[in-house]
Design an enzyme around this catalytic site. Structure first.
Site: not given
Length: 188
Positions: A36, A47
């Protein structure tokens, strides 16, 4: 406390529960699936962005990318046949804040995403999360016999700087094993 610290603390506090969009495209060789987003990644919108995360240097040193990409360049991944997503979309300070049901639901979502974007391989980045999400308590790092949504499956170690079991060279070796399997497989 300095203004920079207050600002960063507030940015991180505001990032709790935020999500990041999947970075996918057609004809992916590998869809990397993290656990996550960290609060830092959610705060900056990219990310594996937390300082100390070794995803980007590992991706480059294992030969997946011709240079080390900055997290802000995550949108370039599909051009290299790569994508990135997460098992659980919501950002937390630590992965251990996630519940087993959230991980299981994330595994089901990953299967649907794989069926929709049809990557050749899915690489789940985090063996403990994989074990929980897919009910495979004995799973190890490496290739898996099952498929997800029609994609071949590989489990990789978590590249977080908090993962002391895998130093950079060992991470690179594991990612390189996957890269070699991708290269040896049938072309799209």
């Amino acid at each position: 406390m300095s203004t920079d610290r207050v600002t960063m603390a507030q940015l991180l506090a505001d990032a709790v529960g935020r999500t990041l969009p999947d970075v996918v495209g057609p004809d992916l060789d590998v869809l990397f699936c993290g656990i996550n987003p960290s609060l830092y990644s959610a705060a900056v919108g990219h990310h594996f962005a937390r300082p100390g995360n070794r995803f980007w240097p590992t991706l480059h040193r294992s030969g997946f990318t011709p240079r080390r990409l900055d997290p802000s360049e995550d949108h370039l991944l599909p051009g290299f046949g790569l994508g990135v997503t997460n098992l659980v979309a919501r950002a937390t300070a630590r992965a251990d804040e996630l519940s087993a049901p959230e991980l299981v639901a994330g595994g089901a979502r990953l299967v649907r995403l794989a069926a929709a974007c049809r990557p050749r391989w899915i690489a789940v980045v985090g063996v403990t999360a994989y074990r929980l999400a897919f009910g495979q308590p004995r799973a190890l790092v490496g290739p898996r016999p099952e498929q997800l949504g029609g994609a071949r499956l590989w489990v990789l170690p978590n590249p977080s700087g908090l993962n002391a079991h895998y130093q950079l060279d060992r991470l690179v070796a594991e990612f390189d094993r996957l890269r070699q399997a991708v290269a040896a497989g049938p072309p799209r």
